[in-house]
Design an enzyme around this catalytic site. Structure first.
Site, PDB file in Angstrom:
ATOM      1  N   GLY A 139     -21.886  13.458   2.806  1.00  0.00           N
ATOM      2  CA  GLY A 139     -21.347  12.546   3.343  1.00  0.00           C
ATOM      3  C   GLY A 139     -21.916  12.630   4.611  1.00  0.00           C
ATOM      4  O   GLY A 139     -23.013  11.759   4.392  1.00  0.00           O
ATOM      5  N   GLU A 140     -21.364  12.851   5.869  1.00  0.00           N
ATOM      6  CA  GLU A 140     -21.560  12.005   7.155  1.00  0.00           C
ATOM      7  C   GLU A 140     -21.854  13.383   8.157  1.00  0.00           C
ATOM      8  O   GLU A 140     -20.657  14.059   8.681  1.00  0.00           O
ATOM      9  CB  GLU A 140     -20.581  11.006   7.818  1.00  0.00           C
ATOM     10  CG  GLU A 140     -21.512  10.087   8.532  1.00  0.00           C
ATOM     11  CD  GLU A 140     -23.141   9.337   8.485  1.00  0.00           C
ATOM     12  OE1 GLU A 140     -22.786   9.064   7.390  1.00  0.00           O
ATOM     13  OE2 GLU A 140     -23.943   9.378   9.285  1.00  0.00           O
ATOM     14  N   SER A 141     -22.745  13.656   8.401  1.00  0.00           N
ATOM     15  CA  SER A 141     -22.814  14.646   9.347  1.00  0.00           C
ATOM     16  C   SER A 141     -22.778  14.677  10.429  1.00  0.00           C
ATOM     17  O   SER A 141     -21.953  15.576  10.904  1.00  0.00           O
ATOM     18  CB  SER A 141     -24.374  15.192   8.957  1.00  0.00           C
ATOM     19  OG  SER A 141     -25.601  14.257   9.520  1.00  0.00           O
ATOM     20  N   CYS A 144     -27.481  17.439   1.492  1.00  0.00           N
ATOM     21  CA  CYS A 144     -27.404  16.039   2.059  1.00  0.00           C
ATOM     22  C   CYS A 144     -27.019  16.166   3.246  1.00  0.00           C
ATOM     23  O   CYS A 144     -27.838  17.361   4.119  1.00  0.00           O
ATOM     24  CB  CYS A 144     -26.717  15.342   0.957  1.00  0.00           C
ATOM     25  SG  CYS A 144     -27.561  13.575   2.339  1.00  0.00           S
ATOM     26  N   ILE A 173     -29.090  10.321  -1.754  1.00  0.00           N
ATOM     27  CA  ILE A 173     -28.364   8.790  -0.797  1.00  0.00           C
ATOM     28  C   ILE A 173     -28.494   9.305   0.545  1.00  0.00           C
ATOM     29  O   ILE A 173     -27.905   9.645   1.292  1.00  0.00           O
ATOM     30  CB  ILE A 173     -26.475   8.797  -1.306  1.00  0.00           C
ATOM     31  CG1 ILE A 173     -26.612   8.999  -2.695  1.00  0.00           C
ATOM     32  CG2 ILE A 173     -25.744   8.446  -0.779  1.00  0.00           C
ATOM     33  CD1 ILE A 173     -25.470   9.243  -3.686  1.00  0.00           C
ATOM     34  N   HIS A 206     -28.253  15.181  -5.506  1.00  0.00           N
ATOM     35  CA  HIS A 206     -27.131  15.300  -4.823  1.00  0.00           C
ATOM     36  C   HIS A 206     -26.440  16.075  -6.463  1.00  0.00           C
ATOM     37  O   HIS A 206     -26.317  14.657  -7.521  1.00  0.00           O
ATOM     38  CB  HIS A 206     -26.129  13.854  -4.886  1.00  0.00           C
ATOM     39  CG  HIS A 206     -26.164  13.774  -3.196  1.00  0.00           C
ATOM     40  ND1 HIS A 206     -24.573  14.088  -2.519  1.00  0.00           N
ATOM     41  CD2 HIS A 206     -26.565  12.811  -2.473  1.00  0.00           C
ATOM     42  CE1 HIS A 206     -24.579  13.634  -1.309  1.00  0.00           C
ATOM     43  NE2 HIS A 206     -25.840  12.796  -1.209  1.00  0.00           N
ATOM     44  N   GLU A 223     -24.225  16.947  -7.969  1.00  0.00           N
ATOM     45  CA  GLU A 223     -23.123  17.166  -8.715  1.00  0.00           C
ATOM     46  C   GLU A 223     -22.935  15.454  -8.468  1.00  0.00           C
ATOM     47  O   GLU A 223     -21.988  15.360  -9.716  1.00  0.00           O
ATOM     48  CB  GLU A 223     -21.574  17.769  -7.342  1.00  0.00           C
ATOM     49  CG  GLU A 223     -21.297  16.497  -6.072  1.00  0.00           C
ATOM     50  CD  GLU A 223     -22.782  15.767  -5.080  1.00  0.00           C
ATOM     51  OE1 GLU A 223     -24.145  17.256  -4.845  1.00  0.00           O
ATOM     52  OE2 GLU A 223     -23.147  15.563  -3.709  1.00  0.00           O
TER      53      GLU A 223
HETATM   54  N1  GLN Z   1     -27.331   9.649   6.085  1.00  0.00           N
HETATM   55  C1  GLN Z   1     -25.864  11.561   5.753  1.00  0.00           C
HETATM   56  C2  GLN Z   1     -25.820  11.686   7.856  1.00  0.00           C
HETATM   57  O1  GLN Z   1     -26.989  11.781   8.204  1.00  0.00           O
HETATM   58  C3  GLN Z   1     -26.207  11.720   5.309  1.00  0.00           C
HETATM   59  C4  GLN Z   1     -26.145  10.986   3.616  1.00  0.00           C
HETATM   60  C5  GLN Z   1     -25.415  12.048   2.603  1.00  0.00           C
HETATM   61  O2  GLN Z   1     -24.774  13.346   2.518  1.00  0.00           O
HETATM   62  N2  GLN Z   1     -25.426  11.437   1.428  1.00  0.00           N
HETATM   63  O3  GLN Z   1     -25.876  12.949   7.791  1.00  0.00           O
END
Ligand code: GLN
EC number: 4.3.3.6
Length: 212
Positions: A61-63, A93, A149, A185, A187
């Site tokens: 997701g977005e950290s 990720c 991703i 990923h 999943e």
């Molecule tokens: N670019 C995202 C981040 O820095 C990570 C991307 C992902 O989890 N697919 O949080």
């Protein structure tokens, strides 16, 4: 280790209860993979939902968003303490970024439980997303698909960290005791071997400390 354990037995089989942090990001895909392996699952949105799990996945997701929500919900401190005590965790990720001891291109660090340095959006400027195939000796006997991703990769590991996989010399999967982290990923593929590896890892960690 001071966390409580509640392994359920059904039809003579151990029922693993695995959580997926569900504040943001790709939750349902992990849940579906775990269910396909026969696990019970919990979408973790509150600190008390960390109780009675045998492991947790921190999804992609977005950290930055996940890091903020972890603190707002009060999950951050309890989860960090449990992981430090040996609770099994797998970060995919963004989840890997949350576990990292050091993020080399970010002002903020998060749980800092793993002895790894990560580079956020490491593939970002050249190529945002890609698919490749690798055989990962610890996990499988043949090549499995790896989906990246806007992925981070690991630029440095401590001596307690086992490197499981590299892509083009860059480290993309590691294990440090009870902690597993991948840049990619599993999943998002129809391969279940990485999830099976993690569920086995949770089982083995609990099996060592539980008698039933
Ligand atoms: N670019 C995202 C981040 O820095 C990570 C991307 C992902 O989890 N697919 O949080």
């Amino acid at each position: 280790m001071n966390w409580t354990v509640n392994l359920k037995k059904e039809d003579g089989k151990i029922k693993m209860n695995i959580g997926v942090l569900a504040l943001q990001g790709g939750v349902i895909e992990h849940i579906n993979h775990l269910k396909a392996l026969g696990c019970e699952t919990v979408e973790v949105k509150k600190p008390e939902e960390l109780d009675n799990l045998q492991g947790i996945i921190l999804p992609g997701g977005e950290s930055t968003t996940m890091g903020r929500l972890l603190k707002q919900t009060g999950i951050f401190d309890k989860l960090k303490e449990k992981i430090t005590d040996g609770f099994p965790v797998w970060g995919t990720c963004a989840g890997m970024i949350l576990l990292a001891g050091n993020i080399e291109n970010n002002v903020e660090n998060y749980m800092q439980v793993m002895d790894i340095t990560v580079r956020r959006n490491a593939y970002g400027s050249q190529i945002d997303s890609f698919l490749t195939y690798k055989k990962i000796d610890e996990i499988c006997d043949e090549e499995i698909p790896l989906v990246f991703i806007r992925a981070p990769y690991i630029t440095k590991v401590g001596s307690d960290v086992d490197v499981l996989c590299r892509v083009d010399e860059n480290i993309v999967a590691v294990r440090q005791g009870n902690m597993l982290a991948t840049s990619f990923h599993p999943e998002l593929t129809d391969d279940f071997q990485f999830h099976k590896y993690f569920v086995d890892m949770c089982y083995n960690i609990f099996n060592e400390k539980v008698s039933w």
